[in-house]
Design a protein around this motif. Structure first.
Motif, PDB file in Angstrom:
ATOM      1  N   ILE A 134       0.834  -1.210   0.000  1.00 38.29           N
ATOM      2  CA  ILE A 134       0.000   0.000   0.000  1.00 38.29           C
ATOM      3  C   ILE A 134       0.862   1.252   0.000  1.00 38.29           C
ATOM      4  N   LEU A 135       1.948   1.237   0.779  1.00 43.40           N
ATOM      5  CA  LEU A 135       2.845   2.396   0.825  1.00 43.40           C
ATOM      6  C   LEU A 135       3.475   2.663  -0.540  1.00 43.40           C
ATOM      7  N   SER A 136       3.817   1.596  -1.266  1.00 42.20           N
ATOM      8  CA  SER A 136       4.373   1.793  -2.612  1.00 42.20           C
ATOM      9  C   SER A 136       3.326   2.356  -3.564  1.00 42.20           C
ATOM     10  N   LEU A 137       2.056   1.959  -3.368  1.00 37.66           N
ATOM     11  CA  LEU A 137       0.977   2.513  -4.196  1.00 37.66           C
ATOM     12  C   LEU A 137       0.736   3.985  -3.877  1.00 37.66           C
ATOM     13  N   LEU A 138       0.889   4.339  -2.604  1.00 39.04           N
ATOM     14  CA  LEU A 138       0.696   5.734  -2.202  1.00 39.04           C
ATOM     15  C   LEU A 138       1.694   6.666  -2.888  1.00 39.04           C
ATOM     16  N   LYS A 139       2.904   6.185  -3.071  1.00 40.82           N
ATOM     17  CA  LYS A 139       3.938   7.025  -3.685  1.00 40.82           C
ATOM     18  C   LYS A 139       3.585   7.412  -5.114  1.00 40.82           C
ATOM     19  N   ASN A 140       2.891   6.505  -5.812  1.00 38.38           N
ATOM     20  CA  ASN A 140       2.633   6.717  -7.235  1.00 38.38           C
ATOM     21  C   ASN A 140       1.171   7.029  -7.540  1.00 38.38           C
ATOM     22  N   ASN A 141       0.390   7.355  -6.506  1.00 40.23           N
ATOM     23  CA  ASN A 141      -1.031   7.625  -6.726  1.00 40.23           C
ATOM     24  C   ASN A 141      -1.335   9.089  -6.425  1.00 40.23           C
ATOM     25  N   PRO A 142      -1.659   9.878  -7.442  1.00 36.66           N
ATOM     26  CA  PRO A 142      -1.897  11.313  -7.216  1.00 36.66           C
ATOM     27  C   PRO A 142      -3.302  11.628  -6.726  1.00 36.66           C
ATOM     28  N   GLU A 143      -4.259  10.660  -6.862  1.00 35.53           N
ATOM     29  CA  GLU A 143      -5.641  10.920  -6.492  1.00 35.53           C
ATOM     30  C   GLU A 143      -5.804  10.949  -4.977  1.00 35.53           C
ATOM     31  N   LYS A 144      -6.344  12.062  -4.477  1.00 36.29           N
ATOM     32  CA  LYS A 144      -6.483  12.241  -3.038  1.00 36.29           C
ATOM     33  C   LYS A 144      -7.441  11.216  -2.424  1.00 36.29           C
ATOM     34  N   ALA A 145      -8.562  10.970  -3.081  1.00 41.73           N
ATOM     35  CA  ALA A 145      -9.560  10.034  -2.545  1.00 41.73           C
ATOM     36  C   ALA A 145      -8.974   8.624  -2.414  1.00 41.73           C
ATOM     37  N   GLU A 146      -8.257   8.219  -3.455  1.00 42.09           N
ATOM     38  CA  GLU A 146      -7.644   6.892  -3.420  1.00 42.09           C
ATOM     39  C   GLU A 146      -6.545   6.822  -2.360  1.00 42.09           C
ATOM     40  N   ARG A 147      -5.794   7.908  -2.226  1.00 41.82           N
ATOM     41  CA  ARG A 147      -4.737   7.939  -1.205  1.00 41.82           C
ATOM     42  C   ARG A 147      -5.344   7.824   0.186  1.00 41.82           C
ATOM     43  N   MET A 148      -6.467   8.500   0.436  1.00 45.15           N
ATOM     44  CA  MET A 148      -7.122   8.431   1.730  1.00 45.15           C
ATOM     45  C   MET A 148      -7.632   7.007   2.010  1.00 45.15           C
ATOM     46  N   ALA A 149      -8.167   6.369   0.968  1.00 42.29           N
ATOM     47  CA  ALA A 149      -8.647   4.991   1.131  1.00 42.29           C
ATOM     48  C   ALA A 149      -7.494   4.047   1.456  1.00 42.29           C
ATOM     49  N   LEU A 150      -6.364   4.237   0.782  1.00 41.81           N
ATOM     50  CA  LEU A 150      -5.194   3.406   1.054  1.00 41.81           C
ATOM     51  C   LEU A 150      -4.646   3.650   2.456  1.00 41.81           C
ATOM     52  N   LEU A 151      -4.693   4.904   2.899  1.00 46.08           N
ATOM     53  CA  LEU A 151      -4.235   5.225   4.247  1.00 46.08           C
ATOM     54  C   LEU A 151      -5.126   4.570   5.305  1.00 46.08           C
TER      55      LEU A 151
END
Length: 329
Positions: A134-151
């Protein structure tokens, strides 16, 4: 035999006594001196023959003990006809068998511990791997909504790991015997409400209904903090089993002999082959969809048994799992 200091001392003393008695006898009459000398020699010979035989028996026992200690297949020490040695051999045999049993138990415990550590390492590695992904996906994901879901998902993984580590530490403290349980009267209704409190938000989100039937004034004797911990682990299992729109029923009954607390969920219940192992440590069930770690129910059983209670699990005839806790009066 003569390696024994006491035997050497006795031999010297006997020689001195023999010489003194023979000299005194010869001073009185030659026949008296000869009689004293012959008697002392006969007595000494009989004593040393008897002692030699006794030491031979002791040496045989020593050899057999050495054989038992260095040969895993040999556990018997032959008995002696003599009274004291027979008793000694019997006690040594008992001690040997007891030591062998303890040694076998330690070997099994060592194997079980190694397997448990491997399981724990695997269970910790799974959420850690997911968190790293998930942390590796966060680095390459610019979408805020998706980043919040991953967090949020990462946060849940770390909560799971924290719960697992905390439960394992509690189990280790209980196993080590360093936990001192308080003995106090605890109201069952307060106990259940305290146990439910951490799950209220989760139950509301998943629309899980809890029905309680607890008469006023019923109490049990034990440590309220640890008892609440035990019931929380059962509730966690019931909530996971009930799922969306599920139901949990908690009933308390008071009899002359015991106080009984029953928790029934509306889930699928246990697979028949899982029932004998529900409270086994690190047992996760044969069902591939099982999401637990096999720690919570084992911890629950340990807590309840250490406080004089009992806990059982079975399937309800109308569906779902039923946990029954009994505390004797």
């Amino acid at each position: 035999m003569f390696r024994n200091r006491e035997i050497r001392q006795f031999a010297v003393l006997l020689a001195l006594i023999t010489a003194a008695s023979a000299a005194a006898g010869f001073a009185v009459h030659p026949a008296a001196g000869i009689l004293a000398l012959v008697t002392a020699i006969a007595f000494g010979t009989a004593f040393f023959l008897f002692t030699k035989a006794r030491y031979r028996s002791i040496a045989r026992i020593t050899d057999q003990i050495d054989l038992v200690l260095h040969n895993a297949g040999h556990t018997f020490i032959s008995e002696s006809d003599e009274g004291e040695l027979s008793i000694l051999q019997s006690e040594i045999t008992k001690m040997t068998l007891r030591i062998r049993e303890q040694n076998d138990a330690l070997k099994k415990e060592k194997t079980r511990l190694a397997d448990s550590l491997a399981d724990i390492a695997h269970q910790l590695r799974t959420p850690l791997t997911s968190a790293n992904l998930i942390l590796s996906l966060l680095k390459n994901n610019p979408e805020k909504a998706e980043r919040m879901a991953l967090l949020r998902e990462t946060d849940e993984l770390f909560i799971q790991m924290d719960w697992l580590i905390t439960s394992l530490l509690k189990l280790s403290r209980l196993d080590a015997g360093i936990v001192v349980f308080q003995s106090e009267q605890t109201d069952v209704n307060d106990l259940i409400q305290t146990a439910l409190r951490p799950f209220l938000i989760s139950m509301e989100l998943h629309n899980i209904q809890v029905q309680t039937e607890i008469p006023k004034g019923i109490s049990v004797t034990g440590d309220s903090g640890w008892l609440s911990e035990a019931i929380q682990n059962i509730l966690k299992n019931c909530i996971e089993s009930a799922g969306e729109d599920g139901k949990i029923q908690i009933v308390c009954e008071d009899t002359l002999l015991f106080t009984r607390i029953t928790l029934h969920d509306s889930g699928a219940g246990f697979a028949q082959e899982d029932l004998p192992h529900v409270f086994d440590r690190l047992y996760r069930g044969k069902n591939s969809s099982t999401t637990g770690y096999g720690i919570g129910l084992a911890l629950c059983k340990t807590i309840i048994i250490r406080q004089g209670g009992t806990i059982t699990a079975k399937n309800h005839p109308q569906g779902g799992a039923v946990f029954t806790i009994r505390f004797p009066k």
